[in-house]
Design a protein around this motif. Sequence first.
Motif, PDB file in Angstrom:
ATOM      1  N   PHE A  65      19.944  39.302 -65.388  1.00 16.92           N
ATOM      2  CA  PHE A  65      19.361  37.976 -65.293  1.00 16.92           C
ATOM      3  C   PHE A  65      20.319  36.892 -65.803  1.00 16.92           C
ATOM      4  N   ALA A  67      21.105  32.515 -64.351  1.00 13.50           N
ATOM      5  CA  ALA A  67      21.365  31.594 -63.238  1.00 13.50           C
ATOM      6  C   ALA A  67      22.744  30.951 -63.383  1.00 13.50           C
ATOM      7  N   THR A  69      23.141  28.557 -65.755  1.00 15.49           N
ATOM      8  CA  THR A  69      22.900  27.196 -66.275  1.00 15.49           C
ATOM      9  C   THR A  69      23.629  26.988 -67.601  1.00 15.49           C
ATOM     10  N   ARG A  70      23.443  27.937 -68.521  1.00 17.64           N
ATOM     11  CA  ARG A  70      24.062  27.807 -69.853  1.00 17.64           C
ATOM     12  C   ARG A  70      25.574  27.619 -69.729  1.00 17.64           C
ATOM     13  N   VAL A 178      25.728  40.436 -69.481  1.00 15.07           N
ATOM     14  CA  VAL A 178      26.533  41.606 -69.100  1.00 15.07           C
ATOM     15  C   VAL A 178      25.703  42.878 -69.224  1.00 15.07           C
ATOM     16  N   ASN A 255      19.142  33.585 -78.387  1.00 12.95           N
ATOM     17  CA  ASN A 255      18.173  32.820 -77.590  1.00 12.95           C
ATOM     18  C   ASN A 255      17.140  33.747 -76.983  1.00 12.95           C
ATOM     19  N   ARG A 260      14.997  29.483 -73.861  1.00 15.76           N
ATOM     20  CA  ARG A 260      16.453  29.331 -74.020  1.00 15.76           C
ATOM     21  C   ARG A 260      16.958  27.919 -73.729  1.00 15.76           C
TER      22      ARG A 260
HETATM   23  O1  PAZ Z   1      22.421  31.436 -67.216  1.00 12.77           O
HETATM   24  P1  PAZ Z   1      21.090  31.053 -67.818  1.00 12.77           P
HETATM   25  O2  PAZ Z   1      21.136  29.675 -68.403  1.00 12.77           O
HETATM   26  O3  PAZ Z   1      19.967  31.289 -66.882  1.00 12.77           O
HETATM   27  O4  PAZ Z   1      20.836  32.069 -69.031  1.00 12.77           O
HETATM   28  C1  PAZ Z   1      21.716  32.072 -70.128  1.00 12.77           C
HETATM   29  C2  PAZ Z   1      21.673  33.395 -70.900  1.00 12.77           C
HETATM   30  C3  PAZ Z   1      20.261  33.651 -71.390  1.00 12.77           C
HETATM   31  C4  PAZ Z   1      22.095  34.535 -69.971  1.00 12.77           C
HETATM   32  C5  PAZ Z   1      22.671  33.259 -72.089  1.00 12.77           C
HETATM   33  O5  PAZ Z   1      22.274  32.229 -72.935  1.00 12.77           O
HETATM   34  C6  PAZ Z   1      22.781  34.550 -72.880  1.00 12.77           C
HETATM   35  O6  PAZ Z   1      22.013  34.834 -73.772  1.00 12.77           O
HETATM   36  N1  PAZ Z   1      23.792  35.382 -72.553  1.00 12.77           N
HETATM   37  C7  PAZ Z   1      24.005  36.679 -73.191  1.00 12.77           C
HETATM   38  C8  PAZ Z   1      23.052  37.664 -72.628  1.00 12.77           C
HETATM   39  C9  PAZ Z   1      23.203  39.028 -73.259  1.00 12.77           C
HETATM   40  O7  PAZ Z   1      22.629  39.280 -74.355  1.00 12.77           O
HETATM   41  O8  PAZ Z   1      23.904  39.853 -72.642  1.00 12.77           O
END
Ligand code: PAZ
Length: 316
Positions: A65, A67, A69-70, A178, A255, A260
């Motif tokens: 998951f 998009a 955006t972050r 990832v 988050n 988030r």
């Molecule tokens: O791309 P997005 O804004 O929809 O979500 C961002 C996110 C939640 C993927 C990012 O903030 C995040 O937590 N990345 C790490 C995910 C992980 O624990 O692998």
Amino acid sequence: MAQEDPTWKIFFDENPKPVHFHENVNLIQDFCHQASVKKNRVALVTSGGTTVPLEQNTVRFIDNFSAGTRGSASAEYFLEAGYQVIFLHRSKSLEPYFRHLVGKNIFDMIEVSPDNVTVDKKHQFELGKLAEKFQRHKCNLLMISFSTLSDYLWLLQATAQQMQILGPSALLYLAAAVSDFYIPASQMPCHKIQSSGGPLSLSLQLVPKMLAPLVTLWAPNAFIVSFKLETNETLLETKSKESLLKYHHHVVIGNLLDSRKVYVVLVDSNSRNVEEIRLSTSDLESDIEIESKIVGNLKTRHDQYYADHKTGAISN
Ligand code: PAZ
């Protein structure tokens, strides 16, 4: 007795480099070299989810998951803050500046006359502002894309290694989602899995934790920020702290899936206190994005880290 290779090394032995790998590494090398000559800081922003293919000729895959955006919003704020940005992103996920046009129909924004095509009055200000920002920053932005987990990890390793010449001026902002599980290339069927074979059972291997070699070997002097995504609020702080203790990098941003865009926690290796960033109602009414606050906050921490390196307070 000979020591066995660590699991991360085995991963790279078993999974081939992505296509155009060397071209991309050359682009990254030139970009880092130019930044180091200009004494600019560089942020590597990873963004979007990785795929895990089920077949070598891939028809089906498991997705993570995100998009984008972050990552795409943060990349814009890093550029505004004076960083050069390497945007390592999932192909076709949201991109800096272009994200503002997603869901809009370009044909509804233009006026066509027999000898001219112009932007209509209603959209001139918005599009003009966006185009101006993009033009101003595009030479400081390097876009590199990935799709699969393996492509991502190869490019992450190579980028981090190329960023070594930047020393403490480098910041790694690991927002990509990832996968923790994968199917090794050698165990993947070559062709499309047939439904005539009956119900499908999958056995996925654990992906080696790449933060460990990233912090100690690939980017030992960079300021490293990772993200932790949870769905259970009671785990958020503990999991973020655990990650920092385990990998000894600099900041973990926790988050929750649902909140988030308005709430994150920051855990810093230099402080026992957990900091929260939460958008207020007035922030939301003014269209302030949480990424502007996250990047502002990290810039201050990175400034301190850089200063400590220069005075010798930190040495690796
Ligand atoms: O791309 P997005 O804004 O929809 O979500 C961002 C996110 C939640 C993927 C990012 O903030 C995040 O937590 N990345 C790490 C995910 C992980 O624990 O692998």
